[in-house]
Write a protein that holds these residues in place. Structure first.
Motif, PDB file in Angstrom:
ATOM      1  N   GLY A 113      30.211  47.531 -26.019  1.00 42.14           N
ATOM      2  CA  GLY A 113      30.383  46.338 -25.292  1.00 42.14           C
ATOM      3  C   GLY A 113      30.880  45.329 -25.825  1.00 42.14           C
ATOM      4  O   GLY A 113      31.077  43.827 -25.196  1.00 42.14           O
ATOM      5  N   ARG A 114      30.900  45.338 -27.132  1.00 41.28           N
ATOM      6  CA  ARG A 114      31.576  44.140 -27.905  1.00 41.28           C
ATOM      7  C   ARG A 114      32.887  43.693 -27.484  1.00 41.28           C
ATOM      8  O   ARG A 114      33.252  42.437 -27.791  1.00 41.28           O
ATOM      9  CB  ARG A 114      31.476  44.330 -29.487  1.00 41.28           C
ATOM     10  CG  ARG A 114      30.152  44.905 -29.701  1.00 41.28           C
ATOM     11  CD  ARG A 114      30.023  45.075 -31.499  1.00 41.28           C
ATOM     12  NE  ARG A 114      30.916  46.112 -31.618  1.00 41.28           N
ATOM     13  CZ  ARG A 114      30.507  47.446 -31.649  1.00 41.28           C
ATOM     14  NH1 ARG A 114      29.380  47.970 -31.055  1.00 41.28           N
ATOM     15  NH2 ARG A 114      31.445  48.420 -31.788  1.00 41.28           N
ATOM     16  N   GLY A 115      33.692  44.567 -27.011  1.00 41.23           N
ATOM     17  CA  GLY A 115      35.233  44.416 -26.919  1.00 41.23           C
ATOM     18  C   GLY A 115      36.175  44.769 -27.952  1.00 41.23           C
ATOM     19  O   GLY A 115      35.462  44.814 -29.122  1.00 41.23           O
ATOM     20  N   SER A 137      33.013  36.029 -22.736  1.00 36.92           N
ATOM     21  CA  SER A 137      33.004  36.283 -21.510  1.00 36.92           C
ATOM     22  C   SER A 137      32.318  37.332 -20.777  1.00 36.92           C
ATOM     23  O   SER A 137      31.420  38.129 -21.663  1.00 36.92           O
ATOM     24  CB  SER A 137      34.652  36.910 -21.168  1.00 36.92           C
ATOM     25  OG  SER A 137      34.814  38.004 -21.947  1.00 36.92           O
ATOM     26  N   LYS A 138      32.207  37.254 -19.710  1.00 33.48           N
ATOM     27  CA  LYS A 138      31.171  38.269 -19.045  1.00 33.48           C
ATOM     28  C   LYS A 138      31.456  39.846 -19.497  1.00 33.48           C
ATOM     29  O   LYS A 138      32.686  40.136 -19.124  1.00 33.48           O
ATOM     30  CB  LYS A 138      31.195  38.062 -17.263  1.00 33.48           C
ATOM     31  CG  LYS A 138      29.963  38.765 -16.680  1.00 33.48           C
ATOM     32  CD  LYS A 138      30.272  38.319 -14.925  1.00 33.48           C
ATOM     33  CE  LYS A 138      29.305  38.955 -14.250  1.00 33.48           C
ATOM     34  NZ  LYS A 138      29.033  40.440 -14.280  1.00 33.48           N
ATOM     35  N   ARG A 139      30.329  40.561 -19.708  1.00 30.17           N
ATOM     36  CA  ARG A 139      30.526  42.032 -19.895  1.00 30.17           C
ATOM     37  C   ARG A 139      28.972  42.610 -19.865  1.00 30.17           C
ATOM     38  O   ARG A 139      28.103  41.957 -20.018  1.00 30.17           O
ATOM     39  CB  ARG A 139      31.292  42.462 -21.145  1.00 30.17           C
ATOM     40  CG  ARG A 139      30.438  41.776 -22.486  1.00 30.17           C
ATOM     41  CD  ARG A 139      31.171  41.880 -23.479  1.00 30.17           C
ATOM     42  NE  ARG A 139      32.215  40.417 -23.431  1.00 30.17           N
ATOM     43  CZ  ARG A 139      33.110  40.359 -24.426  1.00 30.17           C
ATOM     44  NH1 ARG A 139      33.410  41.261 -25.327  1.00 30.17           N
ATOM     45  NH2 ARG A 139      33.735  39.360 -24.230  1.00 30.17           N
ATOM     46  N   GLU A 185      23.932  42.435 -19.154  1.00 26.91           N
ATOM     47  CA  GLU A 185      25.204  41.843 -18.366  1.00 26.91           C
ATOM     48  C   GLU A 185      24.594  40.584 -17.756  1.00 26.91           C
ATOM     49  O   GLU A 185      23.877  40.293 -16.883  1.00 26.91           O
ATOM     50  CB  GLU A 185      25.786  42.760 -17.422  1.00 26.91           C
ATOM     51  CG  GLU A 185      27.334  42.080 -16.773  1.00 26.91           C
ATOM     52  CD  GLU A 185      28.018  43.279 -16.108  1.00 26.91           C
ATOM     53  OE1 GLU A 185      29.087  42.931 -15.430  1.00 26.91           O
ATOM     54  OE2 GLU A 185      27.435  44.190 -15.770  1.00 26.91           O
ATOM     55  N   PRO A 186      25.565  39.327 -18.000  1.00 22.15           N
ATOM     56  CA  PRO A 186      25.192  38.311 -17.319  1.00 22.15           C
ATOM     57  C   PRO A 186      25.406  38.311 -15.965  1.00 22.15           C
ATOM     58  O   PRO A 186      26.026  38.921 -15.487  1.00 22.15           O
ATOM     59  CB  PRO A 186      26.288  37.311 -18.056  1.00 22.15           C
ATOM     60  CG  PRO A 186      26.974  37.978 -19.260  1.00 22.15           C
ATOM     61  CD  PRO A 186      26.571  39.346 -18.912  1.00 22.15           C
ATOM     62  N   HIS A 187      24.919  37.263 -15.217  1.00 20.25           N
ATOM     63  CA  HIS A 187      24.942  37.275 -13.668  1.00 20.25           C
ATOM     64  C   HIS A 187      26.049  36.499 -13.180  1.00 20.25           C
ATOM     65  O   HIS A 187      26.231  36.323 -12.196  1.00 20.25           O
ATOM     66  CB  HIS A 187      23.506  36.702 -13.098  1.00 20.25           C
ATOM     67  CG  HIS A 187      23.187  35.359 -13.534  1.00 20.25           C
ATOM     68  ND1 HIS A 187      22.835  35.242 -14.933  1.00 20.25           N
ATOM     69  CD2 HIS A 187      23.268  34.154 -12.978  1.00 20.25           C
ATOM     70  CE1 HIS A 187      22.464  33.841 -15.225  1.00 20.25           C
ATOM     71  NE2 HIS A 187      22.946  33.241 -14.141  1.00 20.25           N
TER      72      HIS A 187
END
Length: 450
Positions: free
Chosen positions: A365-367, A392-394, A435-437
């Motif tokens: 999930g790092r991108g 960013s959100k992920r 994962e952020p909300h």
């Protein structure tokens, strides 16, 4: 395990400002830590290098204005200022004084102008009173003919080259004698350029400084995409601290159109031998280069370097040139948000952090690597805590077995506001996706517990 979401507001705002202002001042001068990964003061207390870059502070502001500028930056959590001693070639201070005798480009290092340097003395003393580190560039090399090394815009030899190595070394000795009394000073040689246009003279300047002010640290400001240790030998005797300087892939406004991302150069610098403390000395300035100069980019740069193994970072804005609206520019949102970075790191032994270069902590999930949207992670050397910065959100997958202790407490920290949202505690230590909300950039805070 079902995460329990509870928003906890950190008491920042006015209390945070008061806390920075009232914090115990560092006992300067600084030195490298025993493991040479970060800076410490004379008490052995780690020093977090959070610098602003008002490069022309000495030449464009009065003493009263400089005092106000430094006080506000201290309130915002900045610990250092990067400034040019002599400005650009031909520049006078506010009352029209040049630093040396001669008509530019002629400037005789053997004849310093007392009136010019007396003003610098008073501003340096005020910075010392406020507990602020001054990282001073004595003779800015310049990228484009505006500096003190190489050739000027009319292709005439610049002062470092005209004065030569002997006078450059004597200038270093003189500066060390004069400013060695200021324990809050370190030096930045070079300036937006590699040293090959005046290598012998710059080395002589550094050696002269070390002769008379051996307690003051020295670094080198190279051209963008280069670090100090890219352009000087590993055993360079005066080079104490390394500075990294880059923008990001896709940035096309620098001399080198191939600009690696900050976490890339930070990881590379962290692996260098011999080990030196390093910090981000320059990157994109907030308020410049259109959408690239955003508050988000200012935060990305800081977090990427610190979680990439650096001991701090420098922030930039149009205040590098001290425009008439410099007081308003002090309040740009990115600058104000960096107090939250310092507050979070100040609540933990940040100097224990080691970059997760091999992605053993953040496993998914790092991108995409080598992009301006990559998530970075660092783990304390004793496994007690980890921090991940998500631009960013992920969903970021963390291997919780890398943290010590029977349980791991998790929370989201908002680097824009300083708010913390508790996620919960995990007893089943395995891989877990966080994962952020909400959208935006976030810091995942993981802490080991019994």
């Amino acid at each position: 395990m079902k995460a329990v979401l509870l928003t906890v507001l950190l008491l920042l705002g006015a209390q945070l400002f008061d806390g920075f202002a009232a914090a115990t001042a560092p006992e300067f001068p600084l030195k490298a830590s025993e493991n040479r990964r970060y800076l410490v003061d004379q008490r052995g207390t780690p020093f977090f290098y959070q610098a602003d870059t008002p490069w022309l502070l000495f030449t464009k502001l009065t003493e009263t204005e400089a005092k106000d500028y430094m006080a506000r930056r201290k309130e915002q959590g900045f610990t250092a200022l990067q400034v040019m001693l002599t400005g650009f070639l031909g520049m006078t201070n506010r009352v029209g004084e040049l630093p040396f005798a001669g008509t530019p480009p002629e400037q005789d290092f053997a004849q310093p102008n007392e009136a010019f340097f007396a003003h610098v003395d008073r501003v340096a003393a005020e910075a010392q009173r406020q507990g602020i580190l001054l990282a001073i560039a004595p003779a800015w090399s310049g990228c484009c003919g505006e500096g003190w090394a190489g050739r000027d815009k009319q292709q005439r030899p610049a002062p470092l080259n005209v004065n030569g190595p002997e006078k450059a070394r004597e200038l270093g000795r003189w500066l060390g004698q004069r400013y060695g009394k200021f324990a809050n000073v370190m030096w930045i040689l070079g300036g937006d350029n590699d040293p090959d246009n005046a290598r012998t003279e710059i080395r002589a300047l550094g050696l002269g400084l070390k002769e008379t002010a051996p307690h003051q640290l020295i670094t080198y400001h190279a051209a963008s995409s280069h670090s100090s240790t890219d352009v000087w030998p590993a055993d360079e005797p005066w080079l104490d601290v390394s500075m990294v300087y880059t923008y990001f892939r896709g940035f096309n406004k620098a001399w080198n159109k191939s600009q690696p991302d900050i976490y890339e150069v930070s990881h590379a610098e962290f692996a260098r031998i011999p080990v030196r403390p390093f910090f981000l000395g320059e990157s994109t300035y907030e308020g410049e280069h259109g959408v690239w100069g955003s508050a988000l980019q200012a935060r990305k740069q800081a977090w990427w370097c610190v979680l990439g193994g650096g001991c701090g970072h420098a922030y930039g804005s149009p205040n590098w040139n001290m425009p008439s609206n410099w007081r308003e520019t002090l309040e740009l949102p990115g600058a104000n948000s960096l107090k939250h970075l310092r507050a979070l790191l100040g609540s933990k032994p940040w100097w224990k952090l080691l970059p997760d270069v091999n992605n053993t902590v953040a496993v998914e999930g790092r991108g995409p690597y080598a992009t301006n949207d990559y998530a970075v992670t660092a783990l304390a050397n004793d496994g007690s805590f980890a921090l991940s910065y998500l631009p960013s959100k992920r969903a970021l997958v963390i291997d919780l077995t890398k943290l010590s202790g029977a349980r791991v407490a998790a929370a989201w920290f908002n680097p824009r506001t300083g708010e913390t949202t508790r996620i919960g505690e995990f007893a089943d230590k395995k891989r877990h996706a966080f994962e952020p909300h909400a959208d935006g950039d976030w810091v995942l805070v993981l802490e080991a517990s019994r």
